[in-house]
Design a protein around this motif. Structure first.
Motif, mmCIF file in Angstrom:
data_model
loop_
_atom_site.group_PDB
_atom_site.id
_atom_site.type_symbol
_atom_site.label_atom_id
_atom_site.label_comp_id
_atom_site.label_asym_id
_atom_site.label_seq_id
_atom_site.Cartn_x
_atom_site.Cartn_y
_atom_site.Cartn_z
ATOM 1 N N HIS A 37 0.837 -1.192 0.000
ATOM 2 C CA HIS A 37 0.000 0.000 0.000
ATOM 3 C C HIS A 37 0.879 1.252 0.000
ATOM 4 O O HIS A 37 2.061 1.200 0.341
ATOM 5 N N ASN A 38 0.293 2.374 -0.389
ATOM 6 C CA ASN A 38 0.918 3.702 -0.344
ATOM 7 C C ASN A 38 1.904 3.973 -1.477
ATOM 8 O O ASN A 38 2.591 5.000 -1.466
ATOM 9 N N PHE A 39 1.971 3.088 -2.478
ATOM 10 C CA PHE A 39 2.888 3.311 -3.592
ATOM 11 C C PHE A 39 2.172 3.219 -4.943
ATOM 12 O O PHE A 39 2.821 3.167 -5.988
ATOM 13 N N GLY A 40 0.832 3.216 -4.925
ATOM 14 C CA GLY A 40 0.073 3.123 -6.165
ATOM 15 C C GLY A 40 -0.195 4.476 -6.792
ATOM 16 O O GLY A 40 0.235 5.520 -6.290
ATOM 17 N N HIS A 41 -0.931 4.465 -7.902
ATOM 18 C CA HIS A 41 -1.236 5.713 -8.601
ATOM 19 C C HIS A 41 -2.168 6.613 -7.802
ATOM 20 O O HIS A 41 -2.273 7.820 -8.092
#
Length: 336
Positions: A37-41
């Protein structure tokens, strides 16, 4: 947004502990960074870059991804690829980069589970998204009930022989199927490096045989969700914050409000008291509790901001527990 002149701290390896992964030649940092989590678009790319740089500056040189991390699926690898290109290329030989395949990625019969068709295509896609020639570890992400295990493990062996991965691992396999997978890989000449199971104070299934199987076979262990996605912190003691993961409705397996029950919060409160007596916050104690087991090679942490990485690292200052502390923890956890 990116610092093309990023220079990692010269002292980056001084305060991190490194543990040998099973019987291999590889050592992993006691804490590794997961990009679930926290690294997506949907996330802020500059913040993601800062998290990675702070982690690396403090000795966390293992970044763990999967083809479906985001959301949307694939976007965590794409964003990591951008950050890697602008910050980490000079440090490639210091990094351990892992990815996985085994959950749904694209429509049709070849975009999920464990067929050779899916795994080969998925790793090729992952390498392109991240801008890499190879990954250090390639995992089968979950067991496939329909594909022969020989086909799935044979494909992991093939990826190593083709130079697309240095090591292979499995995730979320039960003890008996894990042992079968290890035996197949050993016969093929590509021993399994590591198993990535879900493990926390609230989810202790690995203690019912899996850790023993890993030790017997010389396979490392790298638990994910050690904080039960934030439940094992002090974040929810006074309700559900608007900015928390539980309130964000992220999907992709993220915790939601239904998981935060009064029973859970009562246990969290009691555990938090013990952590304070130990001079730690609850998150640090929860990580330390897993690291106390020498069969654990590394623990995967998540972070939504750089400060959380620095906070987690402090768990290494004390991961020894007295017998009374362990009895107290078990009493809290088993008090249903």
């Amino acid at each position: 947004m990116y610092n093309r002149e990023f220079r990692a701290s010269e002292n980056r390896y001084q305060n991190m502990e490194y543990r040998r992964c099973g019987n291999s030649g590889l050592k992993l940092p006691a804490l590794s960074l997961g990009l679930w989590h926290n690294f997506g678009h949907i996330d802020v790319l500059e913040n993601a870059a800062n998290i990675l740089k702070v982690a690396f500056d403090n000795g966390i040189n293992h970044f763990d991804l999967a083809n479906n991390y985001g959301p949307p699926v694939g976007s965590a690898e794409e964003n990591f690829g951008k950050i890697y290109k602008d910050n980490f290329i000079p440090y490639r030989d210091e990094l351990i980069i892992s990815t996985k395949a085994g959950w749904g990625m694209w429509p049709g019969p070849y975009g999920d589970f464990g067929s050779k068709k899916y795994l080969v295509a998925s790793l090729d896609q992952s390498l392109k998204r991240m801008g890499l020639d190879y990954v250090d570890i390639f995992y089968h992400h979950r067991p496939d009930p329909d594909t022969p295990l020989e086909e799935t493990m044979g494909t992991l062996d093939l990826m190593v022989r083709q130079g697309k991965a240095l090591y292979v691992g499995i995730s979320s396999y039960q003890p008996e199927e894990a042992a079968r997978a290890f035996a197949i890989l050993k016969r093929l000449g590509t021993p399994c490096l590591i198993h990535q199971p879900k493990y926390s104070m609230f989810d202790r299934w690995v203690e019912n045989g899996l850790l023993d199987v890993l030790e017997e076979n010389g396979v490392g262990c790298i638990p994910f969700s050690p904080l039960a996605q934030g439940l094992l912190t002090n974040k929810y003691l006074k309700g559900i914050p608007a900015a928390s993961r539980a309130a964000s409705h992220r999907g992709n397996g993220a915790v939601d409000e239904q998981a935060i029950t009064d029973e859970k919060i009562n246990k969290v409160g009691l555990l938090n008291q013990l952590a304070e007596e130990r001079g730690q916050n609850l998150a640090q104690m929860a990580l330390a509790w897993i690291l106390k087991d020498p069969r654990v090679s590394s623990v995967l942490i998540g972070a939504s901001k750089p400060e959380q990485v620095l906070d987690s690292i402090k768990c290494l200052q004390n991961y020894e527990f007295t017998s009374k502390e362990l009895q107290r923890i078990n009493s809290i956890l088993n008090n249903d």
